[in-house]
Motif scaffolding. Sequence first.
Motif, PDB file in Angstrom:
ATOM      1  N   PRO A 186     -16.506  13.267  -6.856  1.00 37.22           N
ATOM      2  CA  PRO A 186     -17.072  14.552  -6.428  1.00 37.22           C
ATOM      3  C   PRO A 186     -16.299  15.747  -6.962  1.00 37.22           C
ATOM      4  O   PRO A 186     -16.847  16.831  -7.090  1.00 37.22           O
ATOM      5  CB  PRO A 186     -16.993  14.484  -4.895  1.00 37.22           C
ATOM      6  N   ARG A 187     -15.015  15.557  -7.282  1.00 41.71           N
ATOM      7  CA  ARG A 187     -14.189  16.645  -7.787  1.00 41.71           C
ATOM      8  C   ARG A 187     -13.836  16.390  -9.249  1.00 41.71           C
ATOM      9  O   ARG A 187     -13.588  15.268  -9.659  1.00 41.71           O
ATOM     10  CB  ARG A 187     -12.905  16.768  -6.962  1.00 41.71           C
ATOM     11  N   GLN A 188     -13.806  17.446 -10.011  1.00 38.66           N
ATOM     12  CA  GLN A 188     -13.488  17.336 -11.428  1.00 38.66           C
ATOM     13  C   GLN A 188     -12.100  16.741 -11.635  1.00 38.66           C
ATOM     14  O   GLN A 188     -11.859  16.002 -12.601  1.00 38.66           O
ATOM     15  CB  GLN A 188     -13.569  18.721 -12.091  1.00 38.66           C
ATOM     16  N   GLN A 189     -11.177  17.037 -10.707  1.00 34.58           N
ATOM     17  CA  GLN A 189      -9.810  16.536 -10.841  1.00 34.58           C
ATOM     18  C   GLN A 189      -9.740  15.013 -10.780  1.00 34.58           C
ATOM     19  O   GLN A 189      -8.759  14.407 -11.198  1.00 34.58           O
ATOM     20  CB  GLN A 189      -8.919  17.132  -9.745  1.00 34.58           C
ATOM     21  N   ALA A 190     -10.802  14.376 -10.220  1.00 36.47           N
ATOM     22  CA  ALA A 190     -10.794  12.920 -10.077  1.00 36.47           C
ATOM     23  C   ALA A 190     -11.435  12.210 -11.264  1.00 36.47           C
ATOM     24  O   ALA A 190     -11.491  10.975 -11.288  1.00 36.47           O
ATOM     25  CB  ALA A 190     -11.525  12.520  -8.793  1.00 36.47           C
ATOM     26  N   PHE A 191     -11.904  12.945 -12.256  1.00 38.05           N
ATOM     27  CA  PHE A 191     -12.651  12.327 -13.349  1.00 38.05           C
ATOM     28  C   PHE A 191     -11.770  11.374 -14.162  1.00 38.05           C
ATOM     29  O   PHE A 191     -12.213  10.296 -14.579  1.00 38.05           O
ATOM     30  CB  PHE A 191     -13.245  13.403 -14.261  1.00 38.05           C
ATOM     31  N   THR A 192     -10.510  11.758 -14.376  1.00 39.31           N
ATOM     32  CA  THR A 192      -9.605  10.876 -15.121  1.00 39.31           C
ATOM     33  C   THR A 192      -9.387   9.569 -14.364  1.00 39.31           C
ATOM     34  O   THR A 192      -9.380   8.478 -14.959  1.00 39.31           O
ATOM     35  CB  THR A 192      -8.257  11.580 -15.356  1.00 39.31           C
ATOM     36  N   THR A 193      -9.225   9.677 -13.037  1.00 42.61           N
ATOM     37  CA  THR A 193      -9.077   8.476 -12.217  1.00 42.61           C
ATOM     38  C   THR A 193     -10.332   7.618 -12.288  1.00 42.61           C
ATOM     39  O   THR A 193     -10.243   6.379 -12.378  1.00 42.61           O
ATOM     40  CB  THR A 193      -8.789   8.872 -10.754  1.00 42.61           C
ATOM     41  N   LYS A 194     -11.496   8.241 -12.261  1.00 44.71           N
ATOM     42  CA  LYS A 194     -12.761   7.501 -12.342  1.00 44.71           C
ATOM     43  C   LYS A 194     -12.833   6.676 -13.625  1.00 44.71           C
ATOM     44  O   LYS A 194     -13.170   5.481 -13.600  1.00 44.71           O
ATOM     45  CB  LYS A 194     -13.947   8.466 -12.283  1.00 44.71           C
ATOM     46  N   LEU A 195     -12.513   7.284 -14.744  1.00 46.57           N
ATOM     47  CA  LEU A 195     -12.589   6.570 -16.025  1.00 46.57           C
ATOM     48  C   LEU A 195     -11.645   5.377 -16.043  1.00 46.57           C
ATOM     49  O   LEU A 195     -12.001   4.291 -16.520  1.00 46.57           O
ATOM     50  CB  LEU A 195     -12.256   7.531 -17.172  1.00 46.57           C
ATOM     51  N   ASN A 236       0.826  -1.213   0.000  1.00 46.51           N
ATOM     52  CA  ASN A 236       0.000   0.000   0.000  1.00 46.51           C
ATOM     53  C   ASN A 236       0.854   1.255   0.000  1.00 46.51           C
ATOM     54  O   ASN A 236       0.480   2.268  -0.595  1.00 46.51           O
ATOM     55  CB  ASN A 236      -0.937   0.005   1.209  1.00 46.51           C
ATOM     56  N   GLN A 237       1.993   1.184   0.661  1.00 51.81           N
ATOM     57  CA  GLN A 237       2.898   2.332   0.637  1.00 51.81           C
ATOM     58  C   GLN A 237       3.337   2.637  -0.793  1.00 51.81           C
ATOM     59  O   GLN A 237       3.332   3.795  -1.225  1.00 51.81           O
ATOM     60  CB  GLN A 237       4.122   2.061   1.510  1.00 51.81           C
ATOM     61  N   GLN A 238       3.692   1.614  -1.563  1.00 44.79           N
ATOM     62  CA  GLN A 238       4.097   1.804  -2.952  1.00 44.79           C
ATOM     63  C   GLN A 238       2.931   2.305  -3.800  1.00 44.79           C
ATOM     64  O   GLN A 238       3.092   3.194  -4.642  1.00 44.79           O
ATOM     65  CB  GLN A 238       4.642   0.493  -3.502  1.00 44.79           C
ATOM     66  N   PHE A 239       1.738   1.723  -3.573  1.00 38.79           N
ATOM     67  CA  PHE A 239       0.548   2.129  -4.319  1.00 38.79           C
ATOM     68  C   PHE A 239       0.236   3.607  -4.076  1.00 38.79           C
ATOM     69  O   PHE A 239      -0.004   4.378  -5.017  1.00 38.79           O
ATOM     70  CB  PHE A 239      -0.629   1.254  -3.898  1.00 38.79           C
ATOM     71  N   PHE A 240       0.245   4.014  -2.817  1.00 38.72           N
ATOM     72  CA  PHE A 240      -0.099   5.402  -2.479  1.00 38.72           C
ATOM     73  C   PHE A 240       0.973   6.363  -2.973  1.00 38.72           C
ATOM     74  O   PHE A 240       0.653   7.465  -3.428  1.00 38.72           O
ATOM     75  CB  PHE A 240      -0.298   5.539  -0.970  1.00 38.72           C
ATOM     76  N   ARG A 241       2.234   5.967  -2.882  1.00 38.66           N
ATOM     77  CA  ARG A 241       3.307   6.830  -3.349  1.00 38.66           C
ATOM     78  C   ARG A 241       3.157   7.105  -4.854  1.00 38.66           C
ATOM     79  O   ARG A 241       3.270   8.257  -5.315  1.00 38.66           O
ATOM     80  CB  ARG A 241       4.656   6.156  -3.074  1.00 38.66           C
ATOM     81  N   ALA A 242       2.861   6.044  -5.619  1.00 40.61           N
ATOM     82  CA  ALA A 242       2.718   6.188  -7.068  1.00 40.61           C
ATOM     83  C   ALA A 242       1.515   7.072  -7.418  1.00 40.61           C
ATOM     84  O   ALA A 242       1.608   7.944  -8.292  1.00 40.61           O
ATOM     85  CB  ALA A 242       2.580   4.818  -7.718  1.00 40.61           C
ATOM     86  N   HIS A 243       0.382   6.856  -6.734  1.00 39.36           N
ATOM     87  CA  HIS A 243      -0.818   7.635  -7.048  1.00 39.36           C
ATOM     88  C   HIS A 243      -0.695   9.080  -6.587  1.00 39.36           C
ATOM     89  O   HIS A 243      -1.214   9.989  -7.252  1.00 39.36           O
ATOM     90  CB  HIS A 243      -2.048   6.978  -6.426  1.00 39.36           C
ATOM     91  N   LEU A 244      -0.026   9.303  -5.475  1.00 43.41           N
ATOM     92  CA  LEU A 244       0.171  10.681  -5.026  1.00 43.41           C
ATOM     93  C   LEU A 244       1.061  11.437  -6.003  1.00 43.41           C
ATOM     94  O   LEU A 244       0.773  12.592  -6.360  1.00 43.41           O
ATOM     95  CB  LEU A 244       0.777  10.682  -3.626  1.00 43.41           C
ATOM     96  N   ASP A 245       2.129  10.811  -6.469  1.00 41.95           N
ATOM     97  CA  ASP A 245       3.004  11.457  -7.446  1.00 41.95           C
ATOM     98  C   ASP A 245       2.262  11.727  -8.756  1.00 41.95           C
ATOM     99  O   ASP A 245       2.430  12.787  -9.377  1.00 41.95           O
ATOM    100  CB  ASP A 245       4.226  10.577  -7.720  1.00 41.95           C
ATOM    101  N   ALA A 246       1.415  10.765  -9.182  1.00 46.57           N
ATOM    102  CA  ALA A 246       0.659  10.939 -10.426  1.00 46.57           C
ATOM    103  C   ALA A 246      -0.347  12.075 -10.297  1.00 46.57           C
ATOM    104  O   ALA A 246      -0.532  12.869 -11.238  1.00 46.57           O
ATOM    105  CB  ALA A 246      -0.054   9.637 -10.788  1.00 46.57           C
ATOM    106  N   LEU A 247      -0.998  12.183  -9.139  1.00 51.57           N
ATOM    107  CA  LEU A 247      -1.964  13.258  -8.926  1.00 51.57           C
ATOM    108  C   LEU A 247      -1.277  14.619  -8.945  1.00 51.57           C
ATOM    109  O   LEU A 247      -1.773  15.570  -9.567  1.00 51.57           O
ATOM    110  CB  LEU A 247      -2.679  13.064  -7.580  1.00 51.57           C
ATOM    111  N   LYS A 248      -0.151  14.731  -8.291  1.00 49.44           N
ATOM    112  CA  LYS A 248       0.575  15.998  -8.272  1.00 49.44           C
ATOM    113  C   LYS A 248       0.984  16.411  -9.688  1.00 49.44           C
ATOM    114  O   LYS A 248       0.878  17.589 -10.059  1.00 49.44           O
ATOM    115  CB  LYS A 248       1.804  15.873  -7.375  1.00 49.44           C
ATOM    116  N   GLN A 249       1.428  15.441 -10.474  1.00 47.61           N
ATOM    117  CA  GLN A 249       1.840  15.746 -11.838  1.00 47.61           C
ATOM    118  C   GLN A 249       0.646  16.161 -12.686  1.00 47.61           C
ATOM    119  O   GLN A 249       0.710  17.137 -13.447  1.00 47.61           O
ATOM    120  CB  GLN A 249       2.530  14.528 -12.452  1.00 47.61           C
TER     121      GLN A 249
END
Length: 337
Positions: A151-160, A86-99
């Motif tokens: 709920p947030r527009q920024q999450a729409f790409t993740t949703k798809l 989970n640490q690796q999963f969260f690290r990757a997704h946090l970096d992707a979101l910031k980018q």
Amino acid sequence: MKTLFMLLLFCHVASTVKHSLKYFLTATSGVTNIPEFVAFLMVDEVQVGYCDSNIKIADPKQDWMRDFMKDNPQHIDWYTQRCSSNQQFFRAHLDALKQRLNQTGGAHILQRMNGCEWDDETGEVIGFNQYGYDGEDFIVLDLQTLTWTAPRQQAFTTKLRWDADKARSEFNKYYCFHECPHWLKTYVHYGRSSLQRTDLPSVSLLQKTPSSPVSCHATGFYPDRAMMYWRKDGEEHHEDVDHGEILPNHDGSFQISVDLILSSVAPEDWRRYDCVFNLSGVEDVIITKLDKAQIRTNWVSPSEFPAGVTGVVVGLLLLLALCIAGLFIWRRNNNSE
């Protein structure tokens, strides 16, 4: 976070006992003095397990959980592996979101709360899996339709992307409705002497000043399924009443306060009021009469100070006035030079 940390309100009726197993996982970026990844395991709102990116192993936090780990040593290995993955999963997704959001600096936080609730009378199971980002809801899994809500527009790409990953959604559903309740029932069995205990509180009437509301304060109760309210002439009273939240104590018990504003209550009517505390599953209630003699306060009127103390206070005030006057004169002389 708006929905990751929810206040449970209890109706004034007998209710079935619901147990919960919840995982709170948090990854941070740009936040100092805390590990980059932290995970909590909660059973019935009690912390029973912990791991982070520094210690890197699962750490049981209750005696009964330590007993369970001794009887099931493979379980602590499983949790340790989950902590690492989970640490690796969260690290990757946090970096992707910031980018994706073009966030090159600053502090950012990605959180997840997932798990299940189980009603031990009806057998009903409710699952949940939701994420938050920087203190706001980000994306939530609908376990009925197996689709993600953004709920947030920024999450729409993740949703798809996550909607298209059917295997991921099916695994989440299976975990929430099968694995999670299985382990929840196992933990409740091991920890039943602690988790299913009932501790009644001590109840006090508190008041800051004679013009402040009177607070009916209960502390030391367990579990957190409780209600407290003011009554007038034996009937629940809602006017000029402020209900507080149920809050945790450091020892795992809980506390709550309910304030009564006295500005509209005549002194001769005090005897008509009382405070009622009721712990779910316990028939006996604690009733505390509104009695001025029972109110605890730190406030003392000036007339109640001993003469010696009053003289010292007056002397200190005069000394403070002289110091201020001297400082004013010194500044005026310096400015005139």
